[in-house]
Design an enzyme around this catalytic site. Structure first.
Site, PDB file in Angstrom:
ATOM      1  N   SER A 156       0.839  -1.197   0.000  1.00  0.00           N
ATOM      2  CA  SER A 156       0.000   0.000   0.000  1.00  0.00           C
ATOM      3  C   SER A 156       0.871   1.243   0.000  1.00  0.00           C
ATOM      4  O   SER A 156       2.079   1.181   0.211  1.00  0.00           O
ATOM      5  CB  SER A 156      -0.897   0.005   1.234  1.00  0.00           C
ATOM      6  OG  SER A 156      -0.111   0.299   2.376  1.00  0.00           O
ATOM      7  N   LYS A 157       0.213   2.356  -0.227  1.00  0.00           N
ATOM      8  CA  LYS A 157       0.916   3.634  -0.218  1.00  0.00           C
ATOM      9  C   LYS A 157       1.574   3.865   1.143  1.00  0.00           C
ATOM     10  O   LYS A 157       2.668   4.401   1.238  1.00  0.00           O
ATOM     11  CB  LYS A 157      -0.086   4.744  -0.522  1.00  0.00           C
ATOM     12  CG  LYS A 157       0.516   6.118  -0.480  1.00  0.00           C
ATOM     13  CD  LYS A 157      -0.433   7.170  -0.978  1.00  0.00           C
ATOM     14  CE  LYS A 157      -0.326   8.474  -0.206  1.00  0.00           C
ATOM     15  NZ  LYS A 157       0.989   8.825   0.263  1.00  0.00           N
ATOM     16  N   ARG A 158       0.896   3.420   2.178  1.00  0.00           N
ATOM     17  CA  ARG A 158       1.442   3.623   3.520  1.00  0.00           C
ATOM     18  C   ARG A 158       2.773   2.897   3.726  1.00  0.00           C
ATOM     19  O   ARG A 158       3.640   3.379   4.430  1.00  0.00           O
ATOM     20  CB  ARG A 158       0.423   3.200   4.588  1.00  0.00           C
ATOM     21  CG  ARG A 158      -0.039   4.373   5.422  1.00  0.00           C
ATOM     22  CD  ARG A 158      -1.242   4.045   6.270  1.00  0.00           C
ATOM     23  NE  ARG A 158      -2.439   3.825   5.461  1.00  0.00           N
ATOM     24  CZ  ARG A 158      -3.204   2.753   5.545  1.00  0.00           C
ATOM     25  NH1 ARG A 158      -2.912   1.783   6.391  1.00  0.00           N
ATOM     26  NH2 ARG A 158      -4.273   2.636   4.782  1.00  0.00           N
TER      27      ARG A 158
ATOM     28  N   GLY B 182       5.028   2.531   1.503  1.00  0.00           N
ATOM     29  CA  GLY B 182       6.021   3.402   0.886  1.00  0.00           C
ATOM     30  C   GLY B 182       6.387   4.541   1.817  1.00  0.00           C
ATOM     31  O   GLY B 182       7.560   4.847   2.025  1.00  0.00           O
TER      32      GLY B 182
END
Ligand code: GLU
Length: 510
Positions: free
Chosen positions: A261-263, A265
């Site tokens: 997920s973006k989190r 990253g």
């Protein structure tokens, strides 16, 4: 395979393209190119609620940067357009009507409140064959009533009439045959009168059919929709030309636990988007591979190997080689761990492949960021400087740490090294060194080195101390490429000027 290969990448413009979406686009592209087929870009923007301005442009720019070429589609033209679904309303209306006329779909008027009430009354309520008979729709209301409600402008949806108790077979190239019973499916909404637009399912199937798509290659998250899609093809009478499904495995977090997920990253400090993205709603900025200093070739190579392998341990493959070797036979069915460190390794490798002159061009903006005008140096000088240090870098911007001194004389000197190497007699020895250097006939590394080392030996000086002090004046610290390679490139005047500046300015603290 006698059918022409036609694949489509069909993103919804709901935000920046996630790196998993890029991999989907890449696999579509590799497969299309390998088979001399067509790569279509279709924008699935029928969900007006989730539309994000700028997302479509972002998607096109990202594909372009990565070298994933589109043959047909938004921004590229083609004979099957328009390729933006919001521009195909008339087409979808016609196909919705076809399903209604053939009793494969029905009109439903249930309001959100009525649906809520049904959910509250019936445990695990699902709008399907078991419940549709007690709801407000064209199957339960008299025809005149249906007509009246529509004429009066009541909002309605069109639902797919799924026949229960049927075994639905989904044939997936990676997963084989998956069979599910149609009773578990609900009567999906295919069209909404409120915005006169179809839902994803209808638009997707109609377009794949009309655009003569041969293979639907997409992320695993769409696998649950596949049985419904199979039934839709059947309802339209298109089963014979239905595309072959390929559902790609998920990209997983670096530790393999769950979906990337973006989190992840944000947490671990790597981009999950190809390009920098400024969210127009939240104002939030997300980093991109391009702006983080990745070469597109490295990103492509890295992504290609997340879920596929060439069957041997080859790792470095450019786009042409990937096109040649790609095959679903060597695609994995289980998720691929997003090994970000490996991504850096690929970038390192691809940077080594670049000619020094190209690397120098990429380095020029970095020089400017550090207040150095690249015009003040010849292209050859910059190229030779970066060439000397490139083996130490993962990113272009790292070049400054290793080669910045070629362009800016040291302003400070590493205190530890000064303490260790700058003895009281060092200013005198460095002054002598200046004379030795000025007396050299050739400043070439191979010529200068033996003469300078000879002088040190003749004088009985400490080799390590003298050479490190020399390096300190030129570089500012005790690191860098071979000393005489540095001075060959800088030339005698600059080298001597730096030694003299060092003599004036280096003062070990008492
Ligand atoms: N619009 C869908 C997406 O955003 C397309 C899924 C598919 O390829 O069928 O991924």
């Amino acid at each position: 395979m006698d059918r022409k290969v036609r694949v489509r990448f069909a993103p919804s413009p709901t935000g920046p393209l996630h790196i998993g979406g890029v991999r989907t686009a890449l696999y579509n592209y590799l497969f299309a190119r390998q088979h001399g087929g067509d790569m279509i870009l279709r924008i699935e923007d029928t969900d007006s609620q989730r539309f994000v301005p700028g997302a479509e442009e972002y998607i096109c720019e990202a594909l372009d940067w990565l070298g994933i070429e589109i043959d047909e589609g938004v921004g590229h033209g083609g004979n099957y357009g328009p390729y933006r679904q919001s521009e195909r309303r008339d087409i979808y209306r016609e196909y919705v009507k076809m399903l209604l006329d053939n009793d494969k779909a029905y009109i439903a008027f249930d309001t959100p409140e009525e649906l809520e009430a049904a959910r509250a009354a019936v445990p695990n309520f699902q709008y399907d064959a078991s419940t549709r008979g007690s709801m407000r729709n064209s199957l339960t209301l008299p025809a005149e009533e249906v007509k009246r409600l529509i004429d009066e402008g009541h909002k309605y949806v069109v639902r797919f009439k799924i026949e229960p108790g049927r075994e639905v077979e989904v044939n997936d190239l990676l997963r084989g045959k998956v069979t599910i019973n149609s009773s578990v499916l609900d009567d999906k909404v295919l069209y909404k009168s409120a915005d006169d637009l179809p839902t994803y399912h209808l638009a997707n199937i109609v377009d794949d059919h009309l655009m003569e798509v041969s293979h639907v290659i997409r992320g695993e998250e769409w696998l649950p929709s596949a049985p419904l899609h199979v039934l839709l093809y059947e309802a339209f009478g298109w089963s014979d030309t239905a595309p072959q499904f390929v559902h790609l495995p998920l990209l997983l977090k670096p530790d393999g636990k769950g979906k990337l997920s973006k989190r992840d990253g944000d947490r671990l400090g790597f981009p999950v988007f190809p390009l920098l993205w400024n969210d127009p709603k939240s104002g939030e900025t997300s980093s991109g591979y391009r702006e983080s200093g990745y070469l597109p070739e490295a990103v492509i190579n890295f992504l290609a190997l997340l879920g596929w392998n060439p069957g041997d341990d080859t790792e470095i493959m450019n786009m042409d080689e990937l096109i040649r070797r790609f095959s679903f036979d060597h695609c994995s069915r289980s998720g691929a761990k997003f090994d970000y460190e490996k991504g850096k390794w690929f970038n390192h490798k691809y940077l080594q492949e670049l000619p020094d002159s190209e690397l120098a061009e990429l380095f020029k903006p970095v020089m400017k960021e550090h207040g150095v005008d690249p015009e003040a140096f010849s292209d050859e000088y910059i190229a030779r400087a970066v060439g000397m240090v490139k083996s130490r870098i993962n990113f272009v911007k790292d070049l400054w740490d290793h080669a910045g001194f070629f362009f800016k004389a040291p302003e400070t000197y590493d205190a530890k090294a000064v303490k260790k190497r700058w003895s009281e007699e060092m200013p005198r020895i460095m002054a002598e060194l200046c004379e030795v250097l000025k007396g050299l006939e050739s400043f070439k590394s191979a010529d200068a080195e033996p003469l300078v080392l000879g002088w040190i030996a003749d004088k009985g000086y400490h080799l390590g101390n003298v050479m490190n002090a020399f390096r300190l004046t030129v570089v500012g610290e005790c690191k860098g490429p071979h000393m005489f390679d540095i001075t060959e490139l800088m030339g005698c005047d600059e080298t001597v000027a730096r030694i003299k500046a060092g003599i004036d300015r280096i003062h070990p603290e008492a």
